[in-house]
Design an enzyme around this catalytic site. Structure first.
Site, mmCIF file in Angstrom:
data_model
loop_
_atom_site.group_PDB
_atom_site.id
_atom_site.type_symbol
_atom_site.label_atom_id
_atom_site.label_comp_id
_atom_site.label_asym_id
_atom_site.label_seq_id
_atom_site.Cartn_x
_atom_site.Cartn_y
_atom_site.Cartn_z
ATOM 1 N N ASN A 100 0.818 -1.225 0.000
ATOM 2 C CA ASN A 100 0.000 0.000 0.000
ATOM 3 C C ASN A 100 0.843 1.262 0.000
ATOM 4 O O ASN A 100 0.834 2.054 0.923
ATOM 5 C CB ASN A 100 -1.004 0.003 1.152
ATOM 6 C CG ASN A 100 -0.372 -0.283 2.473
ATOM 7 O OD1 ASN A 100 0.710 -0.862 2.530
ATOM 8 N ND2 ASN A 100 -1.001 0.141 3.542
ATOM 9 N N HIS A 185 -5.061 -9.948 5.967
ATOM 10 C CA HIS A 185 -5.303 -9.144 7.169
ATOM 11 C C HIS A 185 -6.754 -9.421 7.550
ATOM 12 O O HIS A 185 -7.656 -9.082 6.789
ATOM 13 C CB HIS A 185 -5.073 -7.667 6.850
ATOM 14 C CG HIS A 185 -5.528 -6.724 7.926
ATOM 15 N ND1 HIS A 185 -4.793 -6.509 9.066
ATOM 16 C CD2 HIS A 185 -6.636 -5.953 8.043
ATOM 17 C CE1 HIS A 185 -5.437 -5.642 9.837
ATOM 18 N NE2 HIS A 185 -6.563 -5.289 9.238
ATOM 19 N N ASP A 310 5.204 -5.515 12.328
ATOM 20 C CA ASP A 310 4.121 -4.658 11.827
ATOM 21 C C ASP A 310 4.601 -3.205 11.797
ATOM 22 O O ASP A 310 3.892 -2.290 12.205
ATOM 23 C CB ASP A 310 2.862 -4.814 12.698
ATOM 24 C CG ASP A 310 1.642 -4.200 12.027
ATOM 25 O OD1 ASP A 310 1.661 -4.075 10.793
ATOM 26 O OD2 ASP A 310 0.684 -3.842 12.746
ATOM 27 N N GLY A 329 -0.933 2.626 13.574
ATOM 28 C CA GLY A 329 0.317 1.902 13.369
ATOM 29 C C GLY A 329 1.475 2.450 14.160
ATOM 30 O O GLY A 329 1.458 3.597 14.596
#
Lengths: 428, 313
Positions: A100, A185, A310, A329
């Site tokens: 992304n 996900h 992550d 995040g």
């Protein structure tokens, strides 16, 4: 390159079931020449320079299966160079990057660019993923076959989940035909809509929209039901709840698949969010302490295969907002190993299990010859002082973005040197 | 209740961000201070100079009639210079972040900032960035402390106590900051709190706050001394929580019939603005023997005067 000799190291290589005190010889070609207890002073020529590691650990370079890099499009958050440096300081030598970016990695032409940039600017091994669907829209699948031929290692919509069940079954059938790996996900995006943290007492107290653990569970159950009929390579990126651990444990008896967990969900819980700490706005969200301990149990009993950082760099401006407006995040690639070692130091998880989840397991899922120190392979490894205390300081982080979830946390264990193909690229 | 003289007591907090941060001493201190202003507000000359020379900025990111005017009036009656920012014409509409707005306002050296914001925790963020005291006039669905304080004062004025009363809070609890602040405060003051809401509008784990929860209104209202109705917050509803307003009224609207389950002398409260015919029968809302909705507004000014006075350093 000169030959390099390391002695008196605690070597753990779970791929080769190696856990012993010994030495490591790196050939002048950057490959592993010899390893283990048979490597000692007596079989090294006396004129050679030998490095005595005095009991420090040698682990294969970590393979981090879930990393966001800002290149292309968001270079101000992280580029390949800054990502490499951050990774190396944490003993990570291989990363799987998420698609992304801007533009999104969903077609063959952008992959060439990506590979070129990765090769020119990155010091670590970059394994790019492409999106499952064009433009991450969840409607038309990308060209798995052609993208794979260009070097794409797996397919994922990153932060998004395939919501349409018909499309998901078709994706799985294509993945089956082409032997492609799906990284899902797991989140029902309608059920989690506008959600920010775990649905429960903390969400109610802070007045924030909750994300139910059911949002994760329904997707896992759906996908695993499909997988019983369509046996493709399937991996759940990260799970976050006790419910997910239970269903995965049960389904693993019947179907073949793997799953991962973020180090954040293994180490922190929803209480850490405290007074609206936006750096702890994560996806999947931090859940209860019971959920966290279930995840630890899941790691111990092999329900969970992989630990990921992550790593999601976000510039400070995206976090200096109200919780609702803040980006999701946290940056974490450089603290992945040290934070994982906390689970070893506090007696929750065996060291081999942690190293396996960080090295040989991800490599096996990805079918790459990394995460091991087999003779003749690239000497990608790190040297770790597993008792060294240190404190995570935002300003000392190497990543371009400083949004760590564990600022000021005291950790035990630090990478002192990292090597890629036998070359020392990081030294504390 | 605490003593009449407040002189020896001090508030433990710099900001008024939520009831959660207050001790029972703090609460009694504020309520006692507020009582002094009730009479003043009914008298002919309402102006004091307690806050003369002080600057109060009202920063309302959400539309508000009663809270904003109540704070404005409270500040003016205490003699403060009150400035209400017009968000529609401000730099926020040009993309300025809350922190930058805060820094800008901070440079003007206000003594108090009263903030209402659609995001939970916005007042907490603001309070970290400014030197003056911050008073929360409602943040997202988290807290609305002055509303809870004025509700408590209203109950005390009418029932002379809160300890031991059974109080029902009824309606859209999920989106309600008023409900949350009231749960904390009424619990602290010794009431038994019943929460009545359709399960779709009930926050997760609410019972852990020490309340009884009901999705059957009649059961929840049983023997209650106070019935606190909440507004159905249509503007915060992003997807279908309810089938229709008329069905909601049928099951959760306060009607004379349902009110019979509460005590005979039970009082009706509502933080306003009301959706008549959706959460409350229009005649009940205006029934001067049962409804204290007008008193709530009246005492709101007194409570806000007390808060401004106490938190203005």
């Amino acid at each position: 390159m000169k030959k390099q000799y390391f002695l008196n190291a605690n070597i753990i290589d779970t791929h080769n079931s190696l856990n012993e005190v010994g030495g490591l010889i790196i050939g002048d070609n950057g490959l592993v020449e010899a390893i283990g207890k048979k490597v000692n002073k007596n079989n090294i020529p006396s004129r050679e320079k030998v490095i005595d590691l005095k009991g420090k650990y040698i682990f294969p370079g970590i393979v981090d299966m879930r990393v966001f890099v800002g290149e292309p499009g968001y270079e101000y958050k992280e580029n390949f160079r800054t990502l490499s440096n951050a990774a190396l300081s944490g003993g990570v030598t291989s990363v799987v990057t998420m698609p992304n970016t801007d533009p999104i990695i969903d077609n063959v032409s952008i992959v060439d660019f990506l590979k070129r940039r990765g090769r020119d600017k990155s010091k670590i091994n970059i394994f790019p993923t492409a999106s499952l669907t064009k433009n991450l829209e969840g409607s038309n699948m990308t060209e798995f076959g052609l993208l794979q031929k260009k070097g794409i290692i797996a397919f994922t919509d990153g932060l998004k989940t395939i919501q349409n069940t018909r499309l998901m079954s078709r994706i799985m059938k294509s993945a089956y035909d082409l032997n492609s790996l799906i990284l899902q996900h797991a989140e029902d995006l309608e059920l989690s809509k506008d959600g920010m943290i775990n649905d429960g007492i903390i969400a109610t107290k802070l007045g924030l929209q909750g994300i139910s653990d059911l949002a994760e569970l329904v997707i896992i159950e759906r996908d695993l039901t499909l997988l019983e009929s369509i046996k493709c390579r399937y991996h759940i990126s990260q799970i976050s709840s006790a419910k997910s651990v239970n269903i995965i444990k049960e389904k693993k008896q019947k179907v073949k698949f793997t799953c991962g967990v973020s180090i954040n969900n293994l180490s922190l819980n929803e209480n850490d969010i405290g007074d609206f700490r936006t750096f702890l706005k994560l996806s999947p969200p931090l859940r209860t302490e019971e959920d966290r301990t279930s995840l630890v149990d899941g790691l111990n009993n092999k329900t969970i295969d992989v630990i990921v950082s992550d790593h999601k760099p976000e510039d400070e401006e995206q976090k200096r907002l109200t919780f609702a407006q803040a980006a999701t995040g946290s940056s974490g690639i450089e603290t992945l190993l040290s934070l994982s070692l906390e689970l070893y130091h506090n007696g929750s998880v065996k060291l081999e299990t942690i190293i396996q989840a960080l090295t040989s397991n991800p490599a096996k899922i990805l079918k790459i010859n990394k995460g091991n120190l087999t003779i003749g392979n690239d000497a990608d490894f790190c040297i770790v002082d597993i008792n060294k205390p240190w404190i995570v300081k935002k300003e000392e982080l190497i990543s371009k973005s400083k949004n760590t979830s564990i600022e000021n946390k005291k950790l035990q264990g630090k990478v002192t040197n990292t090597f890629v193909k036998g070359v020392e690229l990081f030294k504390l | 209740m605490a003593t009449k003289s407040n002189k020896a007591v001090k508030i433990s907090q710099k900001h008024l961000l939520g009831i959660q941060d207050l001790s029972i001493t703090d609460v009694n201190f504020i309520l006692n201070e507020a009582k002094q202003f009730i009479k003043l507000n009914k008298s002919k000359n309402k102006k004091l100079d307690t806050l003369r020379g002080k600057t109060q900025i009202n920063l309302f990111f959400e539309p508000s009639t009663r809270t904003q005017s109540s704070f404005e009036l409270a500040g003016k009656r205490l003699g403060a210079d009150v400035m209400s920012m017009n968000i529609v014409n401000s730099a926020i509409k040009k993309g300025e972040t809350l922190i930058d707005t805060a820094m800008t306002l901070n440079a003007m050296h206000p003594d108090l900032i009263v903030i209402r914001h659609q995001d939970s925790g916005a007042c907490n963020l603001l309070s970290q960035k400014v030197n003056c005291s911050v008073i929360n006039a409602g943040d997202g669905r988290r807290e609305h402390p002055t509303q809870a304080l004025l509700d408590a004062l209203t109950i005390i004025e009418k029932k002379e106590k809160i300890q031991g009363l059974r109080i029902a809070i009824c309606g859209d609890i999920l989106h309600s900051r008023v409900a949350r602040s009231n749960i904390y405060l009424l619990n602290m003051l010794g009431a038994e709190v019943n929460i009545i809401s359709p399960t779709n509008l009930m926050p997760e784990d609410i019972e852990k706050f020490g309340v009884n929860k009901f999705s059957d209104m009649k059961k929840g209202l049983k023997d209650c001394d106070i019935v606190m109705m909440l507004r159905l917050q249509n503007e915060r509803m992003t997807s279908s929580f309810l089938s229709s307003n008329r069905e909601y009224y049928e099951y959760y609207g306060l009607t004379p019939d349902k009110l019979t389950y509460a005590k005979d002398d039970a009082l009706i409260m509502h933080p306003g603005p009301m959706n008549r015919g959706i959460e409350i029968d229009t005649n009940l809302a205006d029934d001067i023997n049962r409804s204290v909705i007008r008193e709530q507004v009246e005492l709101g000014v007194a409570v806000r005067m007390a808060c401004l006075k106490i938190f203005c350093k």
